[in-house]
Design a protein around this motif. Structure first.
Motif, PDB file in Angstrom:
ATOM      1  N   GLU A  12      10.749   1.871  -0.815  1.00  0.00           N
ATOM      2  CA  GLU A  12       9.457   1.922  -0.121  1.00  0.00           C
ATOM      3  C   GLU A  12       9.291   0.760   0.841  1.00  0.00           C
ATOM      4  OE1 GLU A  12       6.634   2.187  -3.290  1.00  0.00           O
ATOM      5  OE2 GLU A  12       7.282   4.235  -3.764  1.00  0.00           O
ATOM      6  N   GLN A  70      12.939   2.368  -6.449  1.00  0.00           N
ATOM      7  CA  GLN A  70      11.828   3.023  -5.761  1.00  0.00           C
ATOM      8  C   GLN A  70      11.053   2.012  -4.920  1.00  0.00           C
ATOM      9  OE1 GLN A  70      11.363   6.299  -5.715  1.00  0.00           O
ATOM     10  NE2 GLN A  70       9.730   5.968  -4.227  1.00  0.00           N
ATOM     11  N   ARG A  80       4.238   0.914   7.487  1.00  0.00           N
ATOM     12  CA  ARG A  80       3.163   0.226   6.797  1.00  0.00           C
ATOM     13  C   ARG A  80       1.973  -0.087   7.706  1.00  0.00           C
ATOM     14  NH1 ARG A  80       4.192  -5.075   3.738  1.00  0.00           N
ATOM     15  NH2 ARG A  80       6.104  -4.953   4.905  1.00  0.00           N
TER      16      ARG A  80
END
Lengths: 352, 271
Positions: A305, A301, B65
């Protein structure tokens, strides 16, 4: 340069480049690599003391163990096919070779970091909460980054609360000595240097997330399948050294301490924060436990990300991770990382 | 005819210039295809489409981001550092070069010092640079300055000393003082040489920039390369290298144009 010569040189260059695409096939000689880290020093002793060649000879093969200086480079070299096996962490095994389509098997689960990775802040009595709003120097996208994410999580913060500054592991000690750097994440031996500076607080370390940062010997799955002798010899050699370490064999430990650039007490201090699986039984017990798939799920995970699983990855499940007993995390059609306890179990049963 | 006397024709010259590039692309294409048939996820020698896709993502899709367009923010960060570094280095090189080249009283202390300083490998004293200039932009700019300025200064000193003594004598008989001598005789000749030397130092300047960005940074072309190297993303690294090469070539080309425009006499009197 005349044309004929030019042609000759081009053909040579072509041949060299094509040589990069190596096919797995039954073979007699194998290359494995490793880099300096407390939990991997046994490979140095295994090579230097002749334990590796003894086991290789037993199975009628040859194994060359090579130390590389740059950790990331060693994994890249393995991924490119220059080595049949290499030492790396579980996260790097997933994000570099497995994400690069190189089907890899964790042959030996050597240890997990239990304090070898840590977050350090300047100032006494600080806590993880004090990270808020700070620049944090670390090797971006490495296990240090993962540790930071877990640390922030433990205090109810997220990565948005800090600013990550990519700093190479070789320079992080010097960087920490400058006045701008207020917080850093590092692993040993650099971590011990940073911690030793006066007026610093270790606010979080890997002992708080046991088993999540695993140190493995990863080998090419196809090579292992074609050459079980390779897996047997490596595993046999490893646990012979483990037995020596467990028995506190002074010669072996001193050799490893010297090779890692410290002395015996220094190395023993690093081993204290390294949860070594000294017996094959313990290592295979952990590898077959229900805990490992849960840990790898978390690592997948995080890697997804951060974009570490590659462009093709639409979710954290894009790359399948297989565990003993047929359990698979993620896409079962795209298994690229396998935890295999077979050889560790054979070692535990004394069948090697 | 001896090989040394054979000249390529006009078409032949183009062909010979392109030949290495074509051969390289061919070799790369074959090797890449071979590896990709073997393993479609291979990252070492990505195919053209993979590289184009990666670049399209870097250039035209906002980063999840930071929300920035990475290729452009990296390029801006790097070019600002490079521009500052080269600008400061050029100014320092000119000042020290002229001072040491024209005035014997200044040459005596400056020249040996510059010789020694230019021998210090900047990357070797990097940890010291951190402590003195910090980890931020300043140390990256200073690394370029320290790497480039002493060499520019030494080169300009040498060129200043090569200006015929007769010119100085003549100017002095016409009433020039030290200041006007520098301004009217030395500077016009050295400025052109400065641009030429800068062109030659571009490669080193990029080297220092990339090295500095590899060590500690949050943006920049070198930073990106060293970051994605962590997961062997050659589909980003290779186009970035091509992009850096293109930028460097454009800078070289620009400096050459500037030199021709400002100092048309410098390349053999052609206008």
């Amino acid at each position: 340069m005349n044309l004929r010569r030019l042609f000759g040189v081009s053909v040579l260059g072509l041949a060299a480049l094509l040589g990069l695409s190596a096919h797995a096939a039954p073979k007699k000689t194998f290359d494995v690599c490793w880099t300096i880290y407390a939990g991997w020093m046994p490979w140095d002793y295994a090579q230097a003391s002749g334990i590796v060649s003894k086991w290789a000879k037993k199975y009628g093969i040859e194994i060359k163990v090579t130390q590389l200086n740059d950790y990331v480079e060693s994994i890249n070299q393995y991924t490119a096919g220059k080595f049949d096996g290499c030492t790396m962490t579980n996260m790097d095994a997933l994000t570099i070779p497995a994400a690069g389509g190189v089907d890899s098997t964790a042959l030996i689960v050597g240890d997990y970091s239990s304090g070898n990775d840590g977050i350090v802040l300047k100032g006494a009595g600080k806590t993880v909460k004090d990270l808020k709003g700070l620049d944090v120097n670390l090797v971006e996208l490495s296990v240090s980054h993962y540790l930071l994410a877990r640390g922030l999580q433990s205090a109810g913060l997220s990565e948005k609360d800090v600013k990550v500054v990519n700093t190479s592991d070789a320079d992080i000690v010097a960087a920490f000595a400058t006045s701008q750097v207020k917080a850093a994440v590092a692993w040993n031996p650099q971590l011990s240097e940073i911690k030793a500076a006066p007026g610093t607080s270790l606010v979080f370390d890997s002992s708080k997330i046991p088993g999540e940062i695993l140190d493995l010997m990863v080998v090419n799955t196809q090579t292992l399948k074609d050459n079980p002798a390779f897996g047997k010899a490596l595993t046999g050699a490893w646990y012979e050294v483990m037995a020596l370490m467990k028995a506190k064999n002074a010669a072996a430990l001193t050799h490893m301490a010297k090779a890692s650039g410290t002395d015996l007490p220094g190395y023993e201090a690093q081993l204290k924060t390294t949860a070594m699986y000294y017996t094959a039984a313990d290592a295979s017990k952990f590898t077959t436990s229900a805990e490992l798939p849960a840990i790898m799920k978390r690592v997948s995970q995080f890697s997804f990300e951060k974009g570490l699983l590659g462009d093709g990855a639409k979710s954290a499940d894009a790359i399948g991770v297989a565990f003993p007993g047929g359990k698979v995390n993620g896409n079962a059609k795209n298994v690229k990382l396998r935890f295999d306890a077979t050889y560790m179990q054979q070692a535990a049963e004394g069948k090697l | 005819m001896r090989f040394i006397n054979r000249q390529p024709g006009r078409g032949g010259r183009w062909l010979l210039a392109l030949l290495p590039l074509i051969l390289f692309a061919l070799v790369y294409g074959i090797a890449s295809a071979a590896r990709l048939t073997d393993n479609p996820d291979d990252k070492l020698l990505p195919g053209l489409t993979q590289m184009v896709n990666a670049m399209a993502r870097m250039a035209f899709e906002a980063d999840k981001r930071s929300g920035e367009y990475l290729l452009w923010s990296d390029t801006a960060a790097s070019l600002i550092r490079l521009g500052l570094g080269l600008g400061i280095a050029a100014l320092m090189g000119l000042v020290f070069g002229v001072a040491a080249g024209v005035f014997p009283l200044l040459r005596a202390p400056l020249s040996p010092m510059m010789t020694v300083v230019s021998m210090v490998p900047p990357l070797a004293v990097l940890p010291i640079l951190f402590i003195v200039f910090g980890l931020d932009e300043l140390s990256k700019v200073m690394l370029i300055v320290i790497g480039v300025a002493p060499i520019l200064a030494r080169d300009l000193e040498q060129r200043a000393r090569e200006i015929p003594q007769e010119l100085f004598v003549k100017a002095q008989t016409l009433g020039a003082n030290s200041w006007t001598l520098v301004l009217r005789v030395v500077l016009p000749q050295l400025l052109s040489r400065l641009l030429v030397s800068l062109r030659l130092m571009l490669g080193s300047a990029w080297l220092f920039l990339i090295s500095a960005e590899a060590i500690s940074a949050t943006a920049g072309l070198g930073y990106r390369i060293f970051l994605v190297r962590r997961y062997l993303a050659m589909d980003v690294i290779l186009p970035y290298v091509v992009w850096i090469t293109l930028l460097a070539w454009l800078m070289d080309w620009g400096l050459r144009g500037l030199n021709r425009w400002l100092f048309p006499w410098s390349e053999g009197g052609r206008t």
